[in-house]
Design a protein around this motif. Sequence first.
Motif, PDB file in Angstrom:
ATOM      1  N   ALA A  26       0.838  -1.206   0.000  1.00 43.56           N
ATOM      2  CA  ALA A  26       0.000   0.000   0.000  1.00 43.56           C
ATOM      3  C   ALA A  26       0.867   1.247   0.000  1.00 43.56           C
ATOM      4  O   ALA A  26       1.935   1.271   0.609  1.00 43.56           O
ATOM      5  CB  ALA A  26      -0.910   0.000   1.217  1.00 43.56           C
ATOM      6  N   ASP A  27       0.388   2.261  -0.698  1.00 39.67           N
ATOM      7  CA  ASP A  27       0.993   3.591  -0.638  1.00 39.67           C
ATOM      8  C   ASP A  27      -0.020   4.472   0.075  1.00 39.67           C
ATOM      9  O   ASP A  27      -1.149   4.624  -0.405  1.00 39.67           O
ATOM     10  CB  ASP A  27       1.261   4.099  -2.060  1.00 39.67           C
ATOM     11  N   ASP A  74       5.180  -3.643   3.897  1.00 38.21           N
ATOM     12  CA  ASP A  74       4.726  -3.463   2.508  1.00 38.21           C
ATOM     13  C   ASP A  74       4.097  -2.080   2.302  1.00 38.21           C
ATOM     14  O   ASP A  74       3.412  -1.849   1.299  1.00 38.21           O
ATOM     15  CB  ASP A  74       3.686  -4.528   2.134  1.00 38.21           C
ATOM     16  N   ILE A  75       4.278  -1.185   3.259  1.00 34.86           N
ATOM     17  CA  ILE A  75       3.607   0.116   3.163  1.00 34.86           C
ATOM     18  C   ILE A  75       4.623   1.246   2.961  1.00 34.86           C
ATOM     19  O   ILE A  75       5.620   1.346   3.689  1.00 34.86           O
ATOM     20  CB  ILE A  75       2.754   0.391   4.426  1.00 34.86           C
ATOM     21  N   LEU A  76       4.348   2.073   1.949  1.00 38.34           N
ATOM     22  CA  LEU A  76       5.113   3.300   1.722  1.00 38.34           C
ATOM     23  C   LEU A  76       4.248   4.468   2.178  1.00 38.34           C
ATOM     24  O   LEU A  76       3.031   4.422   2.046  1.00 38.34           O
ATOM     25  CB  LEU A  76       5.418   3.479   0.225  1.00 38.34           C
ATOM     26  N   ILE A 127       9.352   5.818   4.700  1.00 42.88           N
ATOM     27  CA  ILE A 127       8.649   7.101   4.660  1.00 42.88           C
ATOM     28  C   ILE A 127       9.312   7.902   3.549  1.00 42.88           C
ATOM     29  O   ILE A 127      10.546   8.034   3.526  1.00 42.88           O
ATOM     30  CB  ILE A 127       8.794   7.847   6.009  1.00 42.88           C
ATOM     31  N   HIS A 128       8.521   8.415   2.622  1.00 43.13           N
ATOM     32  CA  HIS A 128       9.084   9.210   1.523  1.00 43.13           C
ATOM     33  C   HIS A 128       9.102  10.685   1.905  1.00 43.13           C
ATOM     34  O   HIS A 128       8.055  11.320   2.020  1.00 43.13           O
ATOM     35  CB  HIS A 128       8.294   8.969   0.237  1.00 43.13           C
ATOM     36  N   VAL A 129      10.300  11.188   2.067  1.00 44.29           N
ATOM     37  CA  VAL A 129      10.516  12.549   2.574  1.00 44.29           C
ATOM     38  C   VAL A 129      10.373  13.553   1.436  1.00 44.29           C
ATOM     39  O   VAL A 129      10.824  13.306   0.319  1.00 44.29           O
ATOM     40  CB  VAL A 129      11.938  12.636   3.176  1.00 44.29           C
ATOM     41  N   GLU A 130       9.744  14.706   1.743  1.00 49.01           N
ATOM     42  CA  GLU A 130       9.512  15.695   0.686  1.00 49.01           C
ATOM     43  C   GLU A 130      10.053  17.076   1.022  1.00 49.01           C
ATOM     44  O   GLU A 130       9.759  18.045   0.314  1.00 49.01           O
ATOM     45  CB  GLU A 130       8.016  15.791   0.373  1.00 49.01           C
ATOM     46  N   SER A 131      10.814  17.209   2.109  1.00 55.17           N
ATOM     47  CA  SER A 131      11.413  18.513   2.408  1.00 55.17           C
ATOM     48  C   SER A 131      12.520  18.361   3.438  1.00 55.17           C
ATOM     49  O   SER A 131      12.593  17.345   4.147  1.00 55.17           O
ATOM     50  CB  SER A 131      10.362  19.499   2.932  1.00 55.17           C
TER      51      SER A 131
END
Length: 415
Positions: free
Chosen positions: A82-83, A102-104, A126-130
């Motif tokens: 899952a995203d 399995d989770i982003l 965890i996809h970092v955006e800043s």
Amino acid sequence: MIPTDVTQYHYRAGQLHCEDVSLAALVKTYGTPLYVYSQQALQARVTELRQALGNSGHACYAVKANQTLGILRLFAENGLGADVTSGGELYLALHAGFAPQDILYSGVGKTETELRFAIETGLRAIHVESVPELQRIETLAAEYQRVVNIGVRVNPDIDVPTHPYISTGAKEHKFGVPPTEAVQLLMQAQLSPWLNPVGIASHIGSQIMSLKPFAAAAEFLAGLASELTGMGIALEYVDVGGGVGISYAGQEPIPLTDWINTIKAPIAEAGFSLAVEPGRSLVGPAGALLTEITYVKDNGHKQFAIADAGMNDLLRPTLYQAKHPLLPVQQSNNATVLYDVVGPICESGDFLAKGYVLPKVEQGDLLCVLQAGAYGFAMSSNYNGRLRAAEVLVNGDQVTMIRERETYADLVRLQ
Ligand code: LLP
């Protein structure tokens, strides 16, 4: 006309069916507005995707497209990750049975509370955006004494042919960080005892009906990931973001296999695992919205078919000028009429379709709005005091109610 990517909706003896179930019969039992999903269509999409991926990577379903537990469970059982994009989506994904690994977690504005939830759960990444987000994650990770997997979302500055509200990968958009900053963030993560850099990601937009921008994004990301290897940062995966668009208005659909084949080559050649986060293309074609015509009204200028579903049920026509295919549930030989198919809500932006040609309809007739499985129920609301629709899952001749229709009591429950 039924778009060719909509596979389980067809007329039998003049009656529109989802798999083996007559939609008119469904309405008798469950009423309208009603969201219907074909389990076989959902499963077929997942199977095609997984076969195309083979062992080159993994797919994380973008929960935002449809967050109903009955749908999420099916995807979890069929081997997708899952995203998620909020603490709420993370909660739903866990509830539906997705494994934390399995989770982003994507999103430009994750709060401290949401990050704590993600760190306590222990996700794939965890996809970092800043810059400040990375800072915050590092501080929290140190507090928890836990090493946190992170990816960085890069903004590749690729313009895509789609509605401006759902184009996300160009410089003027709030998403991701520029490539040079992505490298700095990953370096910082590499040097931190609390952060483990595992991937880079981008998402260039949604409802894209061309493979070119996907190819460009994949090549760009593969190049960047290889550069990072040269700097001593060994990433595990490259995430090319959301999936292809679907055929709303007669466009030629892009097979999921073609999409995956386009993006997997550069990433495999660079030696990385591929990650993708499709939403719309998995759930959109499997879902439809059923609505009954409450009145037909001719104001001397226009013919209005007033439906009992409105912009609170399906916001896409209003917000993105989306054109969903509409079909009469009972086939008819009536002469055609040009209708504005509108809802009951008190604003002129409330429509399902404008200037739409249908065989003449009458009060009580049923219409089926196709391609409504993605961003349909998920974006619905109680605006105008309206009760949110019920949802049913069809499998062969079996029907399961996966969400009850709201009641008036639900409108006051939290107040
Ligand atoms: N990953 C990320 C980080 C996203 O932001 C999105 C969608 C996806 C994956 C899934 O993209 P898809 O495969 O569904 O194209 N409400 C709009 C769509 C907004 C999409 C936003 N992000 C609509 O109804 O068209």
